[in-house]
Design a protein around this motif. Structure first.
Motif, PDB file in Angstrom:
ATOM      1  N   ASP A  39       0.882  -1.179   0.000  1.00 43.23           N
ATOM      2  CA  ASP A  39       0.000   0.000   0.000  1.00 43.23           C
ATOM      3  C   ASP A  39       0.917   1.225   0.000  1.00 43.23           C
ATOM      4  O   ASP A  39       1.767   1.368   0.891  1.00 43.23           O
ATOM      5  CB  ASP A  39      -0.865  -0.081   1.275  1.00 43.23           C
ATOM      6  N   PHE A  41       0.576   4.095   0.871  1.00 43.20           N
ATOM      7  CA  PHE A  41       0.542   4.863   2.121  1.00 43.20           C
ATOM      8  C   PHE A  41       1.622   4.369   3.083  1.00 43.20           C
ATOM      9  O   PHE A  41       2.408   5.157   3.624  1.00 43.20           O
ATOM     10  CB  PHE A  41      -0.858   4.751   2.748  1.00 43.20           C
ATOM     11  N   TYR A  42       1.670   3.040   3.278  1.00 43.69           N
ATOM     12  CA  TYR A  42       2.656   2.493   4.248  1.00 43.69           C
ATOM     13  C   TYR A  42       4.061   2.438   3.647  1.00 43.69           C
ATOM     14  O   TYR A  42       5.047   2.502   4.380  1.00 43.69           O
ATOM     15  CB  TYR A  42       2.211   1.111   4.733  1.00 43.69           C
ATOM     16  N   PHE A  68      -4.885  -6.108   4.811  1.00 41.94           N
ATOM     17  CA  PHE A  68      -5.239  -5.319   5.996  1.00 41.94           C
ATOM     18  C   PHE A  68      -6.211  -6.136   6.829  1.00 41.94           C
ATOM     19  O   PHE A  68      -7.433  -6.075   6.636  1.00 41.94           O
ATOM     20  CB  PHE A  68      -5.883  -4.005   5.540  1.00 41.94           C
ATOM     21  N   ASP A 116      -0.758   5.895  12.461  1.00 43.27           N
ATOM     22  CA  ASP A 116      -1.908   5.866  11.540  1.00 43.27           C
ATOM     23  C   ASP A 116      -3.193   5.474  12.275  1.00 43.27           C
ATOM     24  O   ASP A 116      -4.112   6.277  12.372  1.00 43.27           O
ATOM     25  CB  ASP A 116      -1.630   4.944  10.344  1.00 43.27           C
ATOM     26  N   THR A 117      -3.280   4.228  12.752  1.00 47.45           N
ATOM     27  CA  THR A 117      -4.493   3.761  13.436  1.00 47.45           C
ATOM     28  C   THR A 117      -4.230   3.633  14.932  1.00 47.45           C
ATOM     29  O   THR A 117      -3.077   3.603  15.363  1.00 47.45           O
ATOM     30  CB  THR A 117      -4.909   2.391  12.875  1.00 47.45           C
ATOM     31  N   THR A 174      -9.137   4.646  11.704  1.00 47.76           N
ATOM     32  CA  THR A 174      -9.018   5.738  10.729  1.00 47.76           C
ATOM     33  C   THR A 174     -10.255   5.889   9.853  1.00 47.76           C
ATOM     34  O   THR A 174     -10.841   6.971   9.748  1.00 47.76           O
ATOM     35  CB  THR A 174      -7.823   5.472   9.791  1.00 47.76           C
ATOM     36  N   ARG A 178     -13.173   8.761   9.575  1.00 50.11           N
ATOM     37  CA  ARG A 178     -13.422   9.538   8.342  1.00 50.11           C
ATOM     38  C   ARG A 178     -14.910   9.527   8.010  1.00 50.11           C
ATOM     39  O   ARG A 178     -15.483  10.560   7.648  1.00 50.11           O
ATOM     40  CB  ARG A 178     -12.605   8.949   7.177  1.00 50.11           C
ATOM     41  N   ASN A 229     -10.572   5.476   1.763  1.00 47.94           N
ATOM     42  CA  ASN A 229      -9.123   5.203   1.778  1.00 47.94           C
ATOM     43  C   ASN A 229      -8.688   4.908   0.342  1.00 47.94           C
ATOM     44  O   ASN A 229      -9.509   4.934  -0.587  1.00 47.94           O
ATOM     45  CB  ASN A 229      -8.752   4.080   2.765  1.00 47.94           C
ATOM     46  N   LEU A 230      -7.410   4.623   0.195  1.00 47.99           N
ATOM     47  CA  LEU A 230      -6.819   4.478  -1.143  1.00 47.99           C
ATOM     48  C   LEU A 230      -7.592   3.499  -2.024  1.00 47.99           C
ATOM     49  O   LEU A 230      -7.993   3.823  -3.144  1.00 47.99           O
ATOM     50  CB  LEU A 230      -5.365   4.030  -0.945  1.00 47.99           C
ATOM     51  N   PHE A 231      -7.828   2.273  -1.522  1.00 45.72           N
ATOM     52  CA  PHE A 231      -8.453   1.237  -2.353  1.00 45.72           C
ATOM     53  C   PHE A 231      -9.947   1.518  -2.558  1.00 45.72           C
ATOM     54  O   PHE A 231     -10.487   1.263  -3.642  1.00 45.72           O
ATOM     55  CB  PHE A 231      -8.206  -0.147  -1.736  1.00 45.72           C
ATOM     56  N   ASP A 255      -6.498   9.750   0.375  1.00 43.98           N
ATOM     57  CA  ASP A 255      -5.199   9.194  -0.032  1.00 43.98           C
ATOM     58  C   ASP A 255      -4.807   9.608  -1.454  1.00 43.98           C
ATOM     59  O   ASP A 255      -5.663  10.018  -2.248  1.00 43.98           O
ATOM     60  CB  ASP A 255      -5.136   7.666   0.116  1.00 43.98           C
ATOM     61  N   GLN A 275      -2.704  12.299   2.833  1.00 43.91           N
ATOM     62  CA  GLN A 275      -2.139  12.332   4.183  1.00 43.91           C
ATOM     63  C   GLN A 275      -0.625  12.531   4.043  1.00 43.91           C
ATOM     64  O   GLN A 275      -0.095  12.542   2.931  1.00 43.91           O
ATOM     65  CB  GLN A 275      -2.414  11.024   4.904  1.00 43.91           C
TER      66      GLN A 275
HETATM   67  O1  T6T Z   1      -5.813   5.438   4.341  1.00 40.01           O
HETATM   68  C1  T6T Z   1      -4.667   4.704   4.652  1.00 40.01           C
HETATM   69  C2  T6T Z   1      -4.599   4.524   6.148  1.00 40.01           C
HETATM   70  O2  T6T Z   1      -4.646   5.776   6.783  1.00 40.01           O
HETATM   71  C3  T6T Z   1      -5.759   3.655   6.628  1.00 40.01           C
HETATM   72  O3  T6T Z   1      -5.632   3.404   7.997  1.00 40.01           O
HETATM   73  C4  T6T Z   1      -5.838   2.359   5.850  1.00 40.01           C
HETATM   74  O4  T6T Z   1      -5.838   2.619   4.467  1.00 40.01           O
HETATM   75  C5  T6T Z   1      -4.723   3.348   3.976  1.00 40.01           C
HETATM   76  O5  T6T Z   1      -3.564   2.626   4.227  1.00 40.01           O
HETATM   77  C6  T6T Z   1      -4.828   3.517   2.449  1.00 40.01           C
HETATM   78  O6  T6T Z   1      -4.949   2.309   1.813  1.00 40.01           O
END
Ligand code: T6T
Length: 325
Positions: A39, A41-42, A68, A116-117, A174, A178, A229-231, A255, A275
């Motif tokens: 991902d 983001f990570y 995830f 993040d979380t 997270t 949102r 989120n991204l996906f 994202d 982010q």
């Molecule tokens: O949006 C981010 C992250 O902040 C969230 O906790 C899980 O999804 C992401 O990693 C994006 O795919």
């Protein structure tokens, strides 16, 4: 004799001077456990963490699961705990299910910081509740992020019509926040907008795309979607495109993967809320190091957002916040 005594005293002084420096030379190992490894983001968070690790002479270990999911994240966490790192930075994949597995690290004397979380309520070191043991929570303000998304979508649709939230699954701090921020802002300030039932996609962009088409089939007057989120966002945008509704069904994305640039430029996505994951990783490592070397650290650190749209996406000061691949 006097000379020998003087030399001995000198040697003692030198030893006293050298000892603290040696203590500081201890090479710390800090583990970073992402929500998932594949991902942007990570991946970007890891880069920031590595930059801080390099600056501080720390060894960074990045170990995570391919999806995830607490079921795959907990065994990774157990394996990391068994290696006894000096500190653990983790993005817990569930507010509740990661509490006990993380307590094992805490009980083993390994400091835990969540990035993040969060677990529990996300308010740590209060002496209350079962999940207050992490030292710090370093992240975006996700309720605010949801509010920003709501305002952007409201503007894009002329403040009226049907929209819905494309989300991952309940229990993730997270994305729960949102959605909460999004709905709160719509309810408070946008009476012309109806928010339909949230669609949960399990972090699967294909599922998010099919859901968009199903919601559109049931509601041909759908005017917007917030991808939380991204996906979720990429999937929802693909769904809009596949339904031939580009520009008619507006998309606000949380994202900022690199592919978002094209989506913004073609008008498929109106706004992306980036982010600052590198910042989260950097301050995660710095905080762990500060704690390990005897400094006190903030119980929470909030990182920022960059709002991207057609008007600013070409600006390098904006595009530098696009995520790494
Ligand atoms: O949006 C981010 C992250 O902040 C969230 O906790 C899980 O999804 C992401 O990693 C994006 O795919």
């Amino acid at each position: 004799k006097k000379i020998v005594a003087a030399l001995a005293a000198l040697a003692l002084c030198a030893a006293a001077l050298v000892t603290p420096a040696l203590a500081q030379d201890k090479k710390y190992t800090i583990a970073l456990i992402p929500g998932l490894t594949t991902d942007g983001f990570y991946i970007t968070m890891r880069k920031g963490a590595q930059a801080a690790a390099d600056a501080l002479g720390v060894t960074l270990v990045f170990q995570g699961a391919p999806d995830f999911n607490p079921v795959t994240q907990v065994p990774v966490l157990d394996a990391v705990i068994a290696k006894k790192p000096d500190a653990i930075l983790i993005a817990p994949t569930d507010k509740v299910q990661l509490v006990e597995p993380l307590r094992k690290a805490h009980d083993a004397g390994i400091p835990v910081i969540t990035v993040d979380t969060f677990i529990g309520s996300g308010v740590y070191q209060t002496g209350a509740g079962e999940a207050d043991f992490p030292l710090s929570y370093i992240a975006s303000d996700n309720v605010l992020g949801g509010e920003i998304a709501a305002r952007a979508l409201a503007k894009a649709i002329g403040d009226k019509g049907k929209v819905y939230v494309s989300n991952v699954k309940p229990g993730i701090s997270t994305t729960d926040q949102r959605e909460e921020g999004f709905k709160k802002e719509i309810a408070a300030n946008h009476p012309g907008i109806t928010v339909l039932e949230t669609q949960f996609n399990d972090n699967d962009a294909n599922k998010a795309a099919s859901q968009l088409q199903a919601v559109f089939a049931r509601n041909p007057d759908l005017v917007g979607v917030f991808g939380a989120n991204l996906f979720s966002a990429l999937g929802a945008a693909n769904g809009v495109q596949q339904a031939g509704q580009t520009g008619t069904v507006k998309v606000v994305a949380f994202d900022a993967p690199t592919s978002i640039v094209d989506n913004i430029n073609t008008g498929l996505v109106d706004v992306a809320i980036a982010q600052h994951p590198a910042e989260i990783g950097y301050f995660g490592v710095v905080s762990a190091y500060a704690h390990l070397t005897g400094q006190s650290i903030p119980v929470a650190i909030g990182t920022g957002f960059t709002i991207m749209d057609k008007a600013n996406i070409a600006d390098p000061n904006i595009s530098k916040y696009l995520y790494s691949e």
